[in-house]
Scaffold this motif. Structure first.
Motif, PDB file in Angstrom:
ATOM      1  N   PRO A  20      -9.896 -17.461  30.943  1.00 26.91           N
ATOM      2  CA  PRO A  20      -9.904 -16.234  29.670  1.00 26.91           C
ATOM      3  C   PRO A  20      -8.145 -16.892  29.514  1.00 26.91           C
ATOM      4  N   ASP A  21      -8.552 -16.157  27.954  1.00 30.02           N
ATOM      5  CA  ASP A  21      -6.837 -16.368  27.174  1.00 30.02           C
ATOM      6  C   ASP A  21      -6.469 -16.081  27.894  1.00 30.02           C
ATOM      7  N   PRO A  22      -5.061 -15.737  28.106  1.00 27.12           N
ATOM      8  CA  PRO A  22      -3.856 -14.695  28.684  1.00 27.12           C
ATOM      9  C   PRO A  22      -3.371 -14.285  27.549  1.00 27.12           C
ATOM     10  N   LYS A  23      -2.828 -12.233  28.010  1.00 27.16           N
ATOM     11  CA  LYS A  23      -2.359 -11.821  26.825  1.00 27.16           C
ATOM     12  C   LYS A  23      -0.733 -11.391  28.201  1.00 27.16           C
ATOM     13  N   PRO A  24       0.264 -11.455  27.254  1.00 25.52           N
ATOM     14  CA  PRO A  24       1.319 -11.762  28.142  1.00 25.52           C
ATOM     15  C   PRO A  24       1.638  -9.702  28.387  1.00 25.52           C
ATOM     16  N   GLY A  25       2.352  -9.943  29.770  1.00 22.40           N
ATOM     17  CA  GLY A  25       3.235  -8.532  29.874  1.00 22.40           C
ATOM     18  C   GLY A  25       4.207  -8.792  29.667  1.00 22.40           C
ATOM     19  N   PRO A  26       5.147  -6.960  30.101  1.00 22.53           N
ATOM     20  CA  PRO A  26       6.903  -6.782  30.119  1.00 22.53           C
ATOM     21  C   PRO A  26       7.268  -8.275  30.045  1.00 22.53           C
ATOM     22  N   GLY A  27       7.746  -8.559  29.508  1.00 22.51           N
ATOM     23  CA  GLY A  27       9.163  -9.856  29.871  1.00 22.51           C
ATOM     24  C   GLY A  27       8.427 -10.975  29.363  1.00 22.51           C
TER      25      GLY A  27
END
Ligand SMILES: NC(=O)c1ccc[n+]([C@@H]2O[C@H](COP(=O)([O-])OP(=O)(O)OC[C@H]3O[C@@H](n4cnc5c(N)ncnc54)[C@H](OP(=O)(O)O)[C@@H]3O)[C@@H](O)[C@H]2O)c1
Length: 333
Positions: A20-27
């Motif tokens: 799956p395409d990744p989504k950025p977390g904080p930082g």
């Protein structure tokens, strides 16, 4: 998005898989990697000589663009062109166990992925005017040569540098030395490559397969020894490196090519020549930023031997194993 995974069984067992395409977390940021390049370390991971968890994404080198920004990230904007770090946690200062535990493409996932979540801290900018393929050659091999000669060796113009072989790291050593104004000497196993080296301004080239005393030969040819050696063979080359180096010379221990994991040296020769040896493994983000700044001033470009497509990673490693390359092998993503 597609990634390539390592599985037990070597090059034949590597798999292209959809994730799956990744989504950025904080930082974090999401990077679209456009290119990677092959290092000997990546080859050892790919063939299973360095064991990694099943499914590990290989390749320490990457160049790409920022696609999405996580909460709290101010270092980057969408569209910025960036390069990976070999040690994602080594930002600055001297190395520590904690800073160097994460190794891209070995202990943490590497860059053989169309998209990746990366800490915003674990990237640097690319040199100006560089393509993604060119930038993808730098993070491991060029930074190692830069650190060995400039950061640890304090290389000065007019000094003499010995590079061993014509792999990626060694040719970066040649270009960095010349950018500083140093004189370069080299070894290779190939007469054709010797001619190319001379065409690039190398003063003398010795064939390490034909000359059993190549270190002593280089001591003479360089007029009393070289000031810096980038040693790539460890046990298989170190005595030659000591022989080739001048009084007070600096030898950078970098690799173990030619079955050089262990070996012996003549210690009195080393200490009566008042030599210094530094063992190094790549470098920090701050060092990579300094190298990029230097490239932006001097403008040299990497020597790319050949480019392969994403699906051709295993073929690229097979080609690397032939030793036929001169400079870097790139894989576009
Ligand atoms: N410590 C670090 O941080 C670090 C970072 C980067 C690389 N390295 C190490 O540095 C070495 C080179 O890496 P690379 O990525 O540049 O490799 P590479 O591109 O695969 O280069 C290999 C080249 O080294 C030469 N070579 C092979 N066997 C040799 C021997 N017995 N004696 C002298 N030269 C030999 C050959 O040059 P010719 O064809 O001209 O003979 C060959 O083409 C490897 O050992 C690698 O693990 C270490």
């Amino acid at each position: 998005m597609r990634v390539i995974e390592i599985h037990p069984g070597g090059l034949e067992a590597m798999q292209i898989v959809e994730r799956p395409d990744p989504k950025p977390g904080p930082g974090d940021v999401v990077v679209r990697w456009h290119a990677t390049s092959l290092n000997y370390h990546d080859y050892l991971v790919a063939i299973g000589a360095i064991p990694v968890p099943e499914g590990r994404i290989p390749m320490s080198d990457g160049a790409g663009e920022i696609m999405a920004i996580g909460e709290g990230v101010s270092r980057w904007q969408v569209g910025d062109k960036v390069m990976s770090l070999f040690f994602p946690n080594w930002i600055e200062g001297r190395p520590t166990a904690a800073k160097t535990r994460g190794i891209s493409g070995e202990t943490v996932d590497g860059c053989m992925a169309e998209l990746a979540i990366v800490s915003a801290e674990s990237l640097t900018g690319m040199p100006e005017g560089y393509s993604y393929a060119e930038a993808a050659t730098l993070p491991c091999a060029a930074l190692t040569a830069w650190r060995g000669l400039v950061e640890e060796g304090d290389l000065r113009s007019g000094e003499k540098v010995l590079i061993e072989g014509t792999g990626g790291m060694s040719l970066f050593g040649l270009q960095i030395a010349q950018a500083v104004g140093a004189r370069v000497f080299a070894t290779t196993s190939s007469p054709e490559k010797a001619e190319r080296l001379k065409g690039m301004g190398v003063e003398a080239v010795v064939n390490y397969r034909e000359d059993e005393r190549w270190g002593r030969t280089l001591f003479k040819l360089s007029g009393g020894g070289v000031d810096h050696v980038l040693d790539v063979g460890g046990g298989s080359t170190m005595q030659h490196s000591i022989d080739a180096a001048a009084m007070g010379g600096h030898i950078v221990s970098i690799g173990i090519l030619g079955d050089g994991r262990k070996g012996s040296i003549t210690f009195p020769k080393f200490f009566f020549k008042h030599q210094r040896m530094t063992g190094i493994a790549v470098g920090s983000r701050v060092m990579q930023e300094a190298m990029v700044a230097a490239i932006n001033v001097s403008g040299w470009k990497p020597i790319i031997d050949r480019e392969f497509a994403f699906e051709g990673l295993a073929d690229a490693f097979r080609y690397q194993a032939t030793g036929g390359h001169f400079g870097k092998i790139v894989v576009t993503i």
